[in-house]
Scaffold this motif. Sequence first.
Motif, PDB file in Angstrom:
ATOM      1  N   CYS A   1       8.996   2.155  -5.821  1.00  0.00           N
ATOM      2  CA  CYS A   1       7.973   2.454  -5.013  1.00  0.00           C
ATOM      3  C   CYS A   1       7.786   1.844  -3.673  1.00  0.00           C
ATOM      4  N   GLY A   2       6.658   2.204  -3.053  1.00  0.00           N
ATOM      5  CA  GLY A   2       6.497   1.667  -1.642  1.00  0.00           C
ATOM      6  C   GLY A   2       6.084   0.354  -1.733  1.00  0.00           C
ATOM      7  N   ALA A   3       5.416  -0.335  -2.678  1.00  0.00           N
ATOM      8  CA  ALA A   3       5.086  -1.583  -2.873  1.00  0.00           C
ATOM      9  C   ALA A   3       6.423  -2.622  -3.322  1.00  0.00           C
TER      10      ALA A   3
ATOM     11  N   ASP B   1       9.130   2.018   2.601  1.00  0.00           N
ATOM     12  CA  ASP B   1       8.447   3.244   2.085  1.00  0.00           C
ATOM     13  C   ASP B   1       9.589   4.021   1.014  1.00  0.00           C
ATOM     14  N   HIS B   2       8.932   4.671   0.281  1.00  0.00           N
ATOM     15  CA  HIS B   2       9.670   5.483  -0.661  1.00  0.00           C
ATOM     16  C   HIS B   2       9.681   7.114  -0.514  1.00  0.00           C
ATOM     17  N   HIS B   3       8.774   7.746   0.241  1.00  0.00           N
ATOM     18  CA  HIS B   3       8.750   8.986   0.515  1.00  0.00           C
ATOM     19  C   HIS B   3      10.078   9.720   1.009  1.00  0.00           C
ATOM     20  N   VAL B   4      10.201  10.867   0.932  1.00  0.00           N
ATOM     21  CA  VAL B   4      11.401  11.522   1.547  1.00  0.00           C
ATOM     22  C   VAL B   4      11.320  11.485   3.125  1.00  0.00           C
TER      23      VAL B   4
ATOM     24  N   CYS C   1       3.920   0.267   5.478  1.00  0.00           N
ATOM     25  CA  CYS C   1       4.151   0.065   3.966  1.00  0.00           C
ATOM     26  C   CYS C   1       3.832   1.510   3.379  1.00  0.00           C
ATOM     27  N   ASP C   2       4.679   1.980   2.245  1.00  0.00           N
ATOM     28  CA  ASP C   2       4.334   3.049   1.600  1.00  0.00           C
ATOM     29  C   ASP C   2       3.921   4.188   2.455  1.00  0.00           C
ATOM     30  N   LEU C   3       4.260   4.456   3.585  1.00  0.00           N
ATOM     31  CA  LEU C   3       3.928   5.464   4.595  1.00  0.00           C
ATOM     32  C   LEU C   3       5.001   5.289   5.421  1.00  0.00           C
TER      33      LEU C   3
ATOM     34  N   GLY D   1       0.897   2.649 -10.458  1.00  0.00           N
ATOM     35  CA  GLY D   1      -0.051   3.361  -9.713  1.00  0.00           C
ATOM     36  C   GLY D   1       0.570   4.543  -9.270  1.00  0.00           C
ATOM     37  N   ASP D   2       1.799   4.647  -8.896  1.00  0.00           N
ATOM     38  CA  ASP D   2       2.491   5.846  -8.587  1.00  0.00           C
ATOM     39  C   ASP D   2       3.079   6.647  -9.636  1.00  0.00           C
ATOM     40  N   PHE D   3       2.616   6.388 -10.960  1.00  0.00           N
ATOM     41  CA  PHE D   3       3.398   6.996 -12.220  1.00  0.00           C
ATOM     42  C   PHE D   3       4.871   6.906 -12.277  1.00  0.00           C
TER      43      PHE D   3
ATOM     44  N   ILE E   1      -3.697   3.753   1.403  1.00  0.00           N
ATOM     45  CA  ILE E   1      -4.833   3.507   0.708  1.00  0.00           C
ATOM     46  C   ILE E   1      -4.741   3.771  -0.759  1.00  0.00           C
ATOM     47  N   ASP E   2      -3.720   3.990  -1.403  1.00  0.00           N
ATOM     48  CA  ASP E   2      -3.774   4.168  -2.784  1.00  0.00           C
ATOM     49  C   ASP E   2      -3.355   2.788  -3.438  1.00  0.00           C
ATOM     50  N   ALA E   3      -3.215   2.826  -4.777  1.00  0.00           N
ATOM     51  CA  ALA E   3      -2.810   1.573  -5.356  1.00  0.00           C
ATOM     52  C   ALA E   3      -1.402   1.110  -5.005  1.00  0.00           C
ATOM     53  N   ASP E   4      -0.580   1.883  -4.807  1.00  0.00           N
ATOM     54  CA  ASP E   4       0.897   1.396  -4.336  1.00  0.00           C
ATOM     55  C   ASP E   4       0.791   0.915  -2.999  1.00  0.00           C
ATOM     56  N   GLY E   5      -0.027   1.527  -2.166  1.00  0.00           N
ATOM     57  CA  GLY E   5      -0.137   1.122  -0.607  1.00  0.00           C
ATOM     58  C   GLY E   5      -0.913  -0.208  -0.672  1.00  0.00           C
TER      59      GLY E   5
END
Length: 470
Positions: free
Chosen positions: A140-142, A102-105, A83-85, A169-171, A34-38
Amino acid sequence: MPATAGDLRRMQRDLDAAAQALRDAATILVISHIDADGISAGAIADITAERLGKEHTVRFEKKIAEETVEMINSSTEDVVWICDLGSGYLSEFDRDGIVVTDHHVPDPRWRKKQTVLDSFMGIRHLNPHMYGMDGSYEICGAGMTYLLSKAVDPANIDLAYLAVVGAVGDFQDSGHSALVSLNRTVMADAQANGDLVVDQDLRFFGRETRAINQYLQFSSDPQIPGLSDNAAACLQFLDRVGIRGKEGGRWRCWDDLTRDEKERATEAILDMMPEGDRERAFGEMYRFPNEPEGTGLRDAKEFATVLNSCGRYEDADTGLRICRGDMTALKDAERNRAEHRKHISSAMMYIRDNHLLRERRFIQWFDAGSEIKETVVGIVAGMILSSGECSRNIPIIAFADSDDGTKVSARADRSLVDRGLDLSRIMKTASELVGGYGGGHTVAAGATIPPDKKEEFLDIVEDLVSSQVE
Ligand SMILES: [Mn+2]
């Protein structure tokens, strides 16, 4: 750590295979954060599926909760595109036809499972960490979602600018004051398609929509000594550098200034800053010339903020409509943003009026209970910290009730980080010691802990802070 040519080839092969899985599917369920990247990622996936002519739905989720896992495992769609998750939960999925961008660990248990079960091929996992890259700033995820979209059809290059919104959005541009690595590849696509212009500019928020005096007044990370948080000084400054704040009775914004005025003001502003802050204050800024003027969508930071405010108020779908170019959604987003601001200012008032901020020796803290939404309590903590109403020499810890325990947000002044503070490590260690989990960045981090462990948690945090900071 830079990816090798071999890593990139392997990634392209995996992207192509996932693209084929999407083409082969009759139905697709897109799940995004739900964030900007997502939201940008969700929009890219949505448009990609639509262009493929697939029957599809998009759902936004705050996180992968138990119910989300169940929903994914029991969904009837041929492919679930997450996506992004998702990377942190791979071992929870037990169906075929899962695509994760996704891009999280990644989930460490999944790799083990994968080596045990050779045939475990049901998940197509596209994550920079799998290809020798760091998902915190290289893409990033996007961005990953976009790379898959482009593998589906090179004509989807017109979606690249949405991945730039996600990265900003994810800095991901913070560390170098510019996007780097694979983000730059995505950026080049957006430029080639005429959707993106890269400016060398001050990197403060609001260059397109904020009145210039407020643009200066609310400048942060880094602050402008003498101007940030000082309305009168900002007006004097404009006078001093010979820039009219208003034109035809209306406030001008930073982007209304002529090139000459901008240069004069920029030079004067950078002169006011300590050497070490200048590189963070000035660098690349991303502009979308095809978005309508005055919408706040022509600047990547502002675009991302519009999406974030939609997500924070559980209205990611409005954000999706904006990414799809539906300008009527902007009115809804504006309402979201106004609500967001109102909620934040009333939250600050609530903390102040009820004297909730408590000071200990090495930390200060407040407990907002259910009065402040858990999604904004971190912003509120950050704003209290920079408001000058409390000590900047110690970190601030904030609690708010949430569905799965007490949500903790921690913020600190950067000077403390320079002295050795790492809130990410502190949140992780302290939360795990009381049966929770946490992490984040050195200056801003968070955790979720059992509600009855707040006192114990604060004691541990205070210990850790005092041992880190010299
Ligand atoms: Mn992200």
